[in-house]
Design an enzyme around this catalytic site. Structure first.
Site, PDB file in Angstrom:
ATOM      1  N   LEU A 121     -15.785  45.716  38.410  1.00 39.59           N
ATOM      2  CA  LEU A 121     -15.549  44.707  39.455  1.00 39.59           C
ATOM      3  C   LEU A 121     -16.787  44.459  40.309  1.00 39.59           C
ATOM      4  O   LEU A 121     -16.778  43.615  41.192  1.00 39.59           O
ATOM      5  CB  LEU A 121     -14.366  45.121  40.332  1.00 39.59           C
ATOM      6  CG  LEU A 121     -13.033  45.331  39.593  1.00 39.59           C
ATOM      7  CD1 LEU A 121     -11.912  45.626  40.592  1.00 39.59           C
ATOM      8  CD2 LEU A 121     -12.663  44.127  38.746  1.00 39.59           C
ATOM      9  N   ARG A 122     -17.844  45.220  40.081  1.00 40.36           N
ATOM     10  CA  ARG A 122     -19.141  45.014  40.759  1.00 40.36           C
ATOM     11  C   ARG A 122     -19.054  45.185  42.280  1.00 40.36           C
ATOM     12  O   ARG A 122     -19.850  44.582  43.004  1.00 40.36           O
ATOM     13  CB  ARG A 122     -19.700  43.617  40.470  1.00 40.36           C
ATOM     14  CG  ARG A 122     -19.688  43.187  39.020  1.00 40.36           C
ATOM     15  CD  ARG A 122     -20.603  44.035  38.175  1.00 40.36           C
ATOM     16  NE  ARG A 122     -20.860  43.429  36.874  1.00 40.36           N
ATOM     17  CZ  ARG A 122     -21.234  44.134  35.803  1.00 40.36           C
ATOM     18  NH1 ARG A 122     -21.356  45.442  35.894  1.00 40.36           N
ATOM     19  NH2 ARG A 122     -21.479  43.542  34.666  1.00 40.36           N
ATOM     20  N   ASP A 129     -12.781  45.248  29.125  1.00 39.38           N
ATOM     21  CA  ASP A 129     -14.177  45.692  29.276  1.00 39.38           C
ATOM     22  C   ASP A 129     -14.963  44.617  30.039  1.00 39.38           C
ATOM     23  O   ASP A 129     -16.065  44.232  29.649  1.00 39.38           O
ATOM     24  CB  ASP A 129     -14.821  45.985  27.918  1.00 39.38           C
ATOM     25  CG  ASP A 129     -16.090  46.832  28.064  1.00 39.38           C
ATOM     26  OD1 ASP A 129     -16.315  47.358  29.167  1.00 39.38           O
ATOM     27  OD2 ASP A 129     -16.851  46.936  27.089  1.00 39.38           O
ATOM     28  N   HIS A 167     -21.438  38.754  34.901  1.00 40.44           N
ATOM     29  CA  HIS A 167     -22.872  38.685  35.201  1.00 40.44           C
ATOM     30  C   HIS A 167     -23.208  37.340  35.820  1.00 40.44           C
ATOM     31  O   HIS A 167     -22.578  36.330  35.501  1.00 40.44           O
ATOM     32  CB  HIS A 167     -23.705  38.823  33.922  1.00 40.44           C
ATOM     33  CG  HIS A 167     -23.740  40.208  33.365  1.00 40.44           C
ATOM     34  ND1 HIS A 167     -24.311  41.267  34.034  1.00 40.44           N
ATOM     35  CD2 HIS A 167     -23.274  40.712  32.198  1.00 40.44           C
ATOM     36  CE1 HIS A 167     -24.191  42.366  33.291  1.00 40.44           C
ATOM     37  NE2 HIS A 167     -23.567  42.049  32.182  1.00 40.44           N
TER      38      HIS A 167
END
Lengths: 430, 326
Positions: free
Chosen positions: A64-65, A306, A310
């Site tokens: 989830l950054r 997965d 980006h």
């Protein structure tokens, strides 16, 4: 708030249900399946005529950054994408910045997600401090803070002694360890499956042995330590073969596969398509078929997204220099349903791989309809079709190789804890 | 279907050359056209390569992300013989060191109204990437990308072979050495097969032959004498010193003993076989000096043909764009 979902075909693989049944929700809970409880007055009724009503999806590996810079996404953007994808439980990976190796980071993630109330965010915490593969993380503290598993993210342990100790220590607390099997020496800086396509394109290859060697090593250590090991993101037929044998000897191991691995192969990197740059790499048709077979017979009990969102720049470079990964939350259900269309497995089995299958692997109560259980529901329309468009994605990451693919079964409603968090005709919510 | 689509980035809707990125996806007619065009530019015996005004007023940019004096020089000479203006950018030492992305670099240079980029880069796929992002009307010529392709080198090798052997059809060609890391070998194999030779062989130890080499359309030999038997053309590849570090080879001595070309071993080939090498040669590693400087070696001629072939590729690409209405 009382909600009734009526006239739908209810599929609940965990309980073997697949029949026309209504679902009644009070507050955050399911209060009845079938006839409403006496005196139940719905404030809202969702007419699911012709549609399929299944438990909200459980995705056991998504990045989830958050915490992070925000450029690749955050919990807000990515839970929005999850809701659109019918996902109501996410196990997020520890490869954030900072890494999920302290209770404070877990609490931060959980607090942010709770505030948004869009999907349940659980955490797989770091197995080693800073994911450095050298020092053990404070596993007991992480467990106490709510971590549901331990993982070293996409950074496999290089040191087998550290791996042994990590497995032993995790087992002290009964925690599941999720391993991405990869031998980094054999990976040797590769970026694509070492096969015919990479040979022709001159791309440095990652042999299937980079995974199968690690699976063999990890299985030996799982047997030795008695640890509960879960393999994340298998890609090679040889790994499936070993897993099958290990399951036959009643070793307590399991595995998941990323949804894209069941549809794409090395052929898809032709033309240096950086959107097909993933790790582990897309392999051969034979590998894909072995993975499909393992999903069909349950050797692989979970399909995960997965999810690796980006920013645009991360994919704007020569192939080997691009960041690997696919933004996968919004295609998890679509790619799973496509397996049904292609005759890989029946619908209720397919749904099991994205609901109770992954939930059971981590001992989570989600992924099923139970009276008294949380009202997490995904409704999709099997008669309708939709086309994935990058610029319509909710995820901050638009990195998908599935742009322009036509899929069946668009999600029409997602309910999380009895709250409508997505509906297709009014998008986006909040 | 997908493959055709991707490779067609090199061709316009009429099948003419817009970019020159790889041999893959180009037909025999087009390769022959490149060779014929090169022939028209090539030096006549005793006379220098002709200078022609084909690209007068055009700007050609050498965009080298990997240093290479030799290749850059032949491209520069070729461009000047076509009367073009040449800009040289050695990017590895300037822009990227300051954090500029490849696309930023490209946009900046495009703003200088360059109509053609000659690109060399250490990563496979870099030339494709730049071609995909180049403005319409800008041609990209791949001067070597990673291990992927080096199509002008392959075409100058084809030119050399045609000059010495005439017809491709009856030929057996052996490529010896480090196939795994060689963009030159990949492009040569594609070109030889497209031009319809009888057989392409690769010869080397298992560590230097890709695991799926057969997919390239070659026969694999690990024994040099056996592999050289009855071949018409022997192409030796350069062996990089760093191969010894990656546990790919034990030593240069052992490599030379097994795969180094000597006059004695050349006896296995046809009596009129020619010996080629893309240069620069490691004497005593890939081949003996007596072979490199011997009567069958055409290595120095390869270098001079390189200019004519690069002139051909540049002028064909520019012509394609010139005919496209703006």
């Amino acid at each position: 708030m009382n909600i009734s979902i009526v006239n739908g075909r209810l599929i609940d693989p965990a309980n073997g249900r697949d029949e026309p049944l209504d679902l009644h929700i009070h507050g955050q809970q399911i209060v009845a399946i079938g006839s409403p409880p006496e005196g139940f007055e719905p404030h809202e009724t969702i007419d699911a005529t012709g549609q399929i009503v299944c438990p909200g999806l459980v995705d056991i590996a998504a990045s989830l950054r958050d915490p992070g810079s925000g450029a690749k996404g955050d919990i807000d953007s990515e839970t929005r994408a999850a809701a659109r994808g019918g996902i109501t439980t996410i196990v997020c990976t520890p490869d954030t910045d900072p890494v999920v190796d302290t209770p404070a980071v877990i609490e931060l993630i959980h607090r942010t997600a709770r505030k948004l109330r869009r999907t349940r965010v659980l955490t797989a915490a770091a197995l080693t401090r800073g994911l450095d593969g050298e020092q053990l993380a404070n596993m007991a503290a992480l467990q106490a803070a709510g971590a549901v598993a331990l993982s070293n993210g996409a950074r496999p342990l290089a040191n087998t002694l550290v791996e042994r100790r990590a497995l032993e220590y995790a087992t002290t607390f009964g925690m599941t360890v999720m391993l991405r099997p990869e031998d980094r020496h054999l990976r040797a800086g590769g970026c694509a499956h070492e096969g015919a396509v990479a040979t022709r394109l001159g791309l440095p290859g990652i042999p299937a042995a980079a995974e199968t060697v690690a699976v063999a090593r990890d299985l030996a250590l799982a047997e030795h330590t008695g640890a509960r090991v879960h393999f994340h993101a298998l890609s090679a037929a040889g790994s499936v073969r070993q897993l099958r044998e290990a399951c036959a000897t009643r070793l307590n191991v399991s595995a998941d596969v990323a949804a894209h691995q069941l549809h794409l192969t090395e052929m898809d990197i032709e033309g240096f398509d950086a959107n097909c740059h993933v790790s582990p790499p897309l392999r051969t048709l034979a590998d894909r078929d072995a993975l499909r077979q393992a999903v069909a017979d349950g050797t692989i009990a979970a399909i995960c997204s997965d999810h690796q969102p980006h920013e645009v720049d991360a994919k704007e470079a020569p192939f080997p220099e691009t960041a690997p990964g696919i933004s996968g939350l919004e295609t998890l259900l679509a790619l799973t349903l496509r397996l049904v269309d292609e005759g890989v497995l029946p619908l209720s089995e397919a749904l099991a791989r994205v609901t109770c299958g992954p939930a059971d692997l981590l001992g989570l109560p989600q992924g099923r309809f139970e009276v008294g259980g949380s009202a997490d529901v995904c409704i999709f329309d099997p008669r309708a079709h939709w086309t994935l468009r990058r610029d319509e994605m909710y995820s901050e990451g638009r990195n998908t190789p599935f742009e322009g693919w036509e899929f069946g079964g668009p999600v029409t409603y997602t309910l999380f804890n009895g709250r409508l968090v997505y509906r297709r005709d009014i998008a986006p919510p909040d | 279907m997908a493959r055709l689509e991707h490779n067609n980035i090199q061709l316009d809707s009429e099948g003419r050359l817009r970019h020159f990125l790889t041999i893959e996806g180009l037909g025999r007619d087009l390769l022959t056209r490149i060779l014929d065009t090169a022939e028209s530019f090539a030096a006549l015996p005793g006379r220098p390569v002709k200078k022609v005004p084909a690209l007068r007023g055009r700007v050609i940019t050498n965009l080298f992300f990997e240093t290479s004096t030799r290749t850059r020089t032949t491209f520069e000479l070729a461009a000047k013989r076509l009367s073009a203006d040449v800009l040289n950018f050695n990017v590895s030492t300037s822009a990227t060191a300051k954090g500029e992305t490849l696309l930023d670099t490209l946009r900046n240079i495009e703003a200088m109204h360059s109509e053609m980029f000659i690109v060399r880069h250490s990563q496979s796929g870099a030339a494709h990437f730049i071609a995909r992002h180049a403005a319409p009307g800008v041609s990209v010529i791949n001067a070597g990308d990673g291990r992927h392709a080096h199509p002008t080198q392959a075409m100058l090798d084809m030119f050399t072979i045609r000059r010495h052997k005439g017809d491709f059809a009856p030929l057996r060609v052996a490529i010896v050495g480090d196939i795994l890391h060689s963009r030159v070998a990949r492009s040569q194999i594609l070109a030889l097969n497209t031009l319809g030779v009888t057989e392409v062989r690769v010869i080397g130890p298992r560590t230097l032959i890709p695991t799926e080499a057969r997919a390239l359309g070659v026969h694999i030999f690990h024994d040099l004498d056996e592999g050289l038997r009855d071949v018409d053309v022997v192409i030796m590849l350069r062996l990089q010193k760093e191969r010894m570090d990656g546990a790919l080879l034990p030593s240069e001595e052992e490599y030379f003993r097994l795969y180094g070309l000597t006059n004695e071993r050349l006896e296995n080939a046809k009596p009129d076989a020619i010996v080629m090498h893309p240069g620069p040669i490691n004497r005593g590693v890939e081949m003996d000096s007596e072979v490199a400087d011997g009567p069958r070696s055409v290595i120095l001629r390869q270098v001079s043909y390189g200019i004519a072939v690069r002139m051909a590729v540049m002028s064909l690409c520019i012509q394609t764009h010139a005919e496209v209405p703006a």
